[in-house]
Design a protein around this motif. Structure first.
Motif, PDB file in Angstrom:
ATOM      1  N   TYR A 140       0.835  -1.198   0.000  1.00  0.00           N
ATOM      2  CA  TYR A 140       0.000   0.000   0.000  1.00  0.00           C
ATOM      3  C   TYR A 140       0.876   1.257   0.000  1.00  0.00           C
ATOM      4  CZ  TYR A 140      -3.975  -2.979   1.014  1.00  0.00           C
ATOM      5  OH  TYR A 140      -4.943  -3.944   0.943  1.00  0.00           O
ATOM      6  N   GLY A 141       0.283   2.339  -0.457  1.00  0.00           N
ATOM      7  CA  GLY A 141       0.997   3.607  -0.450  1.00  0.00           C
ATOM      8  C   GLY A 141       1.253   4.085   0.970  1.00  0.00           C
ATOM      9  N   ILE A 142       2.041   5.143   1.062  1.00  0.00           N
ATOM     10  CA  ILE A 142       2.395   5.687   2.359  1.00  0.00           C
ATOM     11  C   ILE A 142       1.146   6.131   3.111  1.00  0.00           C
ATOM     12  CG2 ILE A 142       2.716   8.038   1.485  1.00  0.00           C
ATOM     13  CD1 ILE A 142       4.925   6.336   4.109  1.00  0.00           C
ATOM     14  N   ARG A 143       1.151   5.871   4.409  1.00  0.00           N
ATOM     15  CA  ARG A 143       0.022   6.286   5.247  1.00  0.00           C
ATOM     16  C   ARG A 143       0.545   7.185   6.351  1.00  0.00           C
ATOM     17  NH1 ARG A 143      -3.804   0.889   6.082  1.00  0.00           N
ATOM     18  NH2 ARG A 143      -4.306   0.578   3.888  1.00  0.00           N
ATOM     19  N   ARG A 144       0.501   8.471   6.105  1.00  0.00           N
ATOM     20  CA  ARG A 144       0.925   9.418   7.129  1.00  0.00           C
ATOM     21  C   ARG A 144       0.285  10.770   6.871  1.00  0.00           C
ATOM     22  NH1 ARG A 144       4.825  13.339   6.060  1.00  0.00           N
ATOM     23  NH2 ARG A 144       6.144  13.099   4.201  1.00  0.00           N
ATOM     24  N   ALA A 145       0.352  11.631   7.870  1.00  0.00           N
ATOM     25  CA  ALA A 145      -0.128  12.994   7.711  1.00  0.00           C
ATOM     26  C   ALA A 145       1.025  13.890   7.296  1.00  0.00           C
ATOM     27  CB  ALA A 145      -0.722  13.486   9.027  1.00  0.00           C
ATOM     28  N   LEU A 146       0.707  15.029   6.723  1.00  0.00           N
ATOM     29  CA  LEU A 146       1.732  16.015   6.451  1.00  0.00           C
ATOM     30  C   LEU A 146       2.217  16.600   7.785  1.00  0.00           C
ATOM     31  CD1 LEU A 146       0.014  15.909   3.736  1.00  0.00           C
ATOM     32  CD2 LEU A 146       0.838  18.242   3.347  1.00  0.00           C
ATOM     33  N   THR A 147       3.506  16.782   7.929  1.00  0.00           N
ATOM     34  CA  THR A 147       4.006  17.479   9.106  1.00  0.00           C
ATOM     35  C   THR A 147       3.513  18.924   9.045  1.00  0.00           C
ATOM     36  OG1 THR A 147       6.036  18.255   8.047  1.00  0.00           O
ATOM     37  CG2 THR A 147       6.078  16.047   9.072  1.00  0.00           C
ATOM     38  N   PHE A 148       3.623  19.637  10.157  1.00  0.00           N
ATOM     39  CA  PHE A 148       3.136  21.023  10.145  1.00  0.00           C
ATOM     40  C   PHE A 148       3.910  21.863   9.129  1.00  0.00           C
ATOM     41  CE2 PHE A 148       3.077  25.434  11.641  1.00  0.00           C
ATOM     42  CZ  PHE A 148       1.703  25.659  11.595  1.00  0.00           C
ATOM     43  N   ASP A 149       5.227  21.681   9.068  1.00  0.00           N
ATOM     44  CA  ASP A 149       6.032  22.432   8.097  1.00  0.00           C
ATOM     45  C   ASP A 149       5.608  22.117   6.667  1.00  0.00           C
ATOM     46  OD1 ASP A 149       7.460  23.710  10.048  1.00  0.00           O
ATOM     47  OD2 ASP A 149       9.178  22.340   9.989  1.00  0.00           O
ATOM     48  N   GLU A 150       5.303  20.835   6.395  1.00  0.00           N
ATOM     49  CA  GLU A 150       4.820  20.444   5.064  1.00  0.00           C
ATOM     50  C   GLU A 150       3.465  21.067   4.766  1.00  0.00           C
ATOM     51  OE1 GLU A 150       6.995  16.048   4.626  1.00  0.00           O
ATOM     52  OE2 GLU A 150       4.977  16.219   5.511  1.00  0.00           O
ATOM     53  N   GLN A 151       2.623  21.162   5.784  1.00  0.00           N
ATOM     54  CA  GLN A 151       1.319  21.801   5.587  1.00  0.00           C
ATOM     55  C   GLN A 151       1.479  23.275   5.216  1.00  0.00           C
ATOM     56  OE1 GLN A 151      -2.099  20.828   8.204  1.00  0.00           O
ATOM     57  NE2 GLN A 151      -0.669  19.561   9.383  1.00  0.00           N
ATOM     58  N   PHE A 194       3.708  17.992  -4.088  1.00  0.00           N
ATOM     59  CA  PHE A 194       4.491  17.250  -3.089  1.00  0.00           C
ATOM     60  C   PHE A 194       5.965  17.176  -3.496  1.00  0.00           C
ATOM     61  CE2 PHE A 194       0.344  14.857  -2.071  1.00  0.00           C
ATOM     62  CZ  PHE A 194       0.017  15.776  -1.080  1.00  0.00           C
ATOM     63  N   GLU A 195       6.202  16.967  -4.789  1.00  0.00           N
ATOM     64  CA  GLU A 195       7.583  16.920  -5.273  1.00  0.00           C
ATOM     65  C   GLU A 195       8.259  18.283  -5.090  1.00  0.00           C
ATOM     66  OE1 GLU A 195       7.249  15.618  -9.297  1.00  0.00           O
ATOM     67  OE2 GLU A 195       7.032  13.478  -8.764  1.00  0.00           O
ATOM     68  N   LYS A 196       7.504  19.325  -5.313  1.00  0.00           N
ATOM     69  CA  LYS A 196       8.052  20.683  -5.213  1.00  0.00           C
ATOM     70  C   LYS A 196       8.436  21.032  -3.777  1.00  0.00           C
ATOM     71  CE  LYS A 196       7.236  25.367  -6.899  1.00  0.00           C
ATOM     72  NZ  LYS A 196       6.324  26.251  -7.663  1.00  0.00           N
ATOM     73  N   ILE A 197       7.677  20.530  -2.801  1.00  0.00           N
ATOM     74  CA  ILE A 197       7.972  20.850  -1.398  1.00  0.00           C
ATOM     75  C   ILE A 197       8.895  19.808  -0.760  1.00  0.00           C
ATOM     76  CG2 ILE A 197       5.772  22.064  -1.155  1.00  0.00           C
ATOM     77  CD1 ILE A 197       4.713  19.707   0.480  1.00  0.00           C
ATOM     78  N   GLY A 198       9.379  18.871  -1.583  1.00  0.00           N
ATOM     79  CA  GLY A 198      10.338  17.884  -1.092  1.00  0.00           C
ATOM     80  C   GLY A 198       9.734  16.763  -0.279  1.00  0.00           C
ATOM     81  N   ALA A 199       8.496  16.390  -0.624  1.00  0.00           N
ATOM     82  CA  ALA A 199       7.826  15.293   0.092  1.00  0.00           C
ATOM     83  C   ALA A 199       7.301  14.293  -0.931  1.00  0.00           C
ATOM     84  CB  ALA A 199       6.691  15.827   0.962  1.00  0.00           C
ATOM     85  N   ASN A 200       8.222  13.643  -1.636  1.00  0.00           N
ATOM     86  CA  ASN A 200       7.861  12.756  -2.748  1.00  0.00           C
ATOM     87  C   ASN A 200       7.065  11.534  -2.314  1.00  0.00           C
ATOM     88  OD1 ASN A 200       9.474  14.589  -4.002  1.00  0.00           O
ATOM     89  ND2 ASN A 200      10.847  13.120  -4.948  1.00  0.00           N
ATOM     90  N   ASP A 201       7.122  11.172  -1.033  1.00  0.00           N
ATOM     91  CA  ASP A 201       6.424   9.965  -0.577  1.00  0.00           C
ATOM     92  C   ASP A 201       4.944  10.205  -0.337  1.00  0.00           C
ATOM     93  OD1 ASP A 201       7.092  11.644   1.624  1.00  0.00           O
ATOM     94  OD2 ASP A 201       6.676   9.986   3.004  1.00  0.00           O
ATOM     95  N   LEU A 202       4.526  11.464  -0.327  1.00  0.00           N
ATOM     96  CA  LEU A 202       3.125  11.773  -0.017  1.00  0.00           C
ATOM     97  C   LEU A 202       2.201  11.473  -1.201  1.00  0.00           C
ATOM     98  CD1 LEU A 202       3.553  15.171   1.863  1.00  0.00           C
ATOM     99  CD2 LEU A 202       2.932  12.965   2.868  1.00  0.00           C
ATOM    100  N   THR A 203       0.937  11.155  -0.873  1.00  0.00           N
ATOM    101  CA  THR A 203      -0.110  10.958  -1.878  1.00  0.00           C
ATOM    102  C   THR A 203      -1.318  11.791  -1.477  1.00  0.00           C
ATOM    103  OG1 THR A 203      -1.124   9.091  -0.707  1.00  0.00           O
ATOM    104  CG2 THR A 203       0.660   8.582  -2.265  1.00  0.00           C
ATOM    105  N   LEU A 204      -2.278  11.871  -2.365  1.00  0.00           N
ATOM    106  CA  LEU A 204      -3.481  12.656  -2.089  1.00  0.00           C
ATOM    107  C   LEU A 204      -4.199  12.142  -0.842  1.00  0.00           C
ATOM    108  CD1 LEU A 204      -5.191  14.992  -3.041  1.00  0.00           C
ATOM    109  CD2 LEU A 204      -6.342  13.466  -4.633  1.00  0.00           C
ATOM    110  N   ASN A 205      -4.157  10.835  -0.608  1.00  0.00           N
ATOM    111  CA  ASN A 205      -4.828  10.263   0.554  1.00  0.00           C
ATOM    112  C   ASN A 205      -4.225  10.756   1.869  1.00  0.00           C
ATOM    113  OD1 ASN A 205      -6.812   8.365   1.664  1.00  0.00           O
ATOM    114  ND2 ASN A 205      -5.041   7.206   2.366  1.00  0.00           N
ATOM    115  N   CYS A 206      -2.982  11.263   1.823  1.00  0.00           N
ATOM    116  CA  CYS A 206      -2.343  11.778   3.036  1.00  0.00           C
ATOM    117  C   CYS A 206      -3.067  13.023   3.570  1.00  0.00           C
ATOM    118  CB  CYS A 206      -0.881  12.104   2.764  1.00  0.00           C
ATOM    119  SG  CYS A 206       0.147  10.636   2.491  1.00  0.00           S
ATOM    120  N   LEU A 207      -3.826  13.704   2.706  1.00  0.00           N
ATOM    121  CA  LEU A 207      -4.598  14.858   3.178  1.00  0.00           C
ATOM    122  C   LEU A 207      -5.695  14.409   4.138  1.00  0.00           C
ATOM    123  CD1 LEU A 207      -4.988  17.016  -0.066  1.00  0.00           C
ATOM    124  CD2 LEU A 207      -3.159  17.023   1.646  1.00  0.00           C
ATOM    125  N   ARG A 208      -6.222  13.213   3.917  1.00  0.00           N
ATOM    126  CA  ARG A 208      -7.238  12.658   4.817  1.00  0.00           C
ATOM    127  C   ARG A 208      -6.619  12.355   6.189  1.00  0.00           C
ATOM    128  NH1 ARG A 208     -12.074   9.922   5.445  1.00  0.00           N
ATOM    129  NH2 ARG A 208     -11.943   7.754   6.139  1.00  0.00           N
TER     130      ARG A 208
END
Length: 314
Positions: A139-150, A242-256
């Motif tokens: 499965y894809g990565i399952r995590r939230a964006l850190t505050f800095d990433e947000q 996500f690539e632009k902010i240096g978080a290549n492992d993130l997916t759209l589902n991480c917003l949930r």
């Protein structure tokens, strides 16, 4: 005269209800008798199993998924059930796993359920479900964006057209899955009660009505016809961000996942968080979707998102 007419209408309605019950009972009996046939084909058994035990318990999207599965069964297992060896199911799953791993896992679960019922009905002598190996699905990565990433993500989406910006905020504020978000229509918003109906797509708990703020409503006013694009389109845009902010492992589902975590920072009680997420238990909300970062405060989230989150759950 009026009383007589009402009585007649009630009598007719009662007869219709009784007829429906009788009809459904007869259909189930016929289907149940079919299940008992020792020479029934696997694909026929699968359809009858679905009609009897699953159809009324699953949502429309899952029913469509079953229909897709039946096409595989018609092609590969249009043969007598009790003569199919476990190896045939396993080989089929192994080949499918290479091409469509997620589909293979879903079909594996259905085959296991069907085989367990057939074993219980003595149609097959061996519980094939106990032998089959599940497809290995990563499965894809399952995590939230850190505050800095947000902070970086919000900065980037503010540069996007309203349609894209509001789509991502919609996911962040309502916890909507990507397909649930694109289904939004203005009729789903109740301005009087300040509530939003989220078109759930995954489980029986997924459709939900949540409270929203005036600021969030004003955002939705900018998309009077709903969202313009498909969920795949927004996924591609999100990937670029996500690539632009240096978080290549993130997916759209991480917003949930991020929404679930932000609600903790905002002090929203777990029962309400569970409802917003569309979960059946608080365990799923807390253990799977919540990823607390030490030191993040309610004021930081409020400063970043303003009054987009509804927090008055008292």
């Amino acid at each position: 005269m009026t009383s007589s007419l009402v009585g007649s209408e009630m009598c007719i309605r009662d007869r219709v209800i009784e007829f429906k019950k009788s009809f459904e009972k007869n259909i189930k009996k016929i289907a149940s008798d079919n299940l008992q046939q020792q020479n029934i084909k696997f694909n026929d058994f699968a359809r009858t199993y679905f009609t009897l035990y699953r159809q009324k318990k699953v949502k429309e999207r899952t029913q469509e998924e079953w229909e897709g599965t039946f096409k595989y069964f018609d092609k590969y297992f249009n043969k007598q059930f009790n003569k199919i060896k476990a190896e045939e199911f396993q080989n089929f799953l192994n080949v499918l796993e290479d091409k469509k791993p997620t589909t293979a896992l879903k079909i594996y679960n259905k085959i296991c359920a069907i085989c367990k019922k057939a074993f219980a009905l003595n149609i097959i002598k061996l519980d094939i479900a106990e032998i089959l190996e599940a497809p290995n699905v990563k499965y894809g990565i399952r995590r939230a964006l850190t505050f800095d990433e947000q902070v970086k993500f919000v900065d980037e989406i503010n540069k996007k057209p309203d349609d894209e910006k509001i789509y991502f905020l919609f996911c962040l504020i309502t916890s909507a899955r990507r397909e649930e978000a694109v289904k939004y229509k203005p009729k789903d918003l109740n301005r009087i009660n300040r509530t939003l109906f989220v078109n759930g797509t995954k489980t029986l708990n997924a459709p939900r009505t949540i409270r929203v703020t005036d600021k969030f409503i004003s955002l939705l006013d900018k998309i009077p016809n709903g969202f313009k694009h498909t969920s795949d389109y927004y996924s591609r845009v999100a990937k670029g961000i996500f690539e632009k902010i240096g978080a290549n492992d993130l997916t759209l589902n991480c917003l949930r996942h991020t929404c679930a975590t932000n609600m903790v920072y905002l002090g929203i009680p777990v029962d309400f968080r569970k409802h917003v997420m569309g979960h059946s238990t608080t365990v799923t909300t807390d253990r799977i979707y919540t990823h607390i970062e030490v030191g993040i405060t309610k004021k930081q989230i409020q400063k970043l998102y303003g009054n987009l989150y509804f927090t008055d759950y008292t």
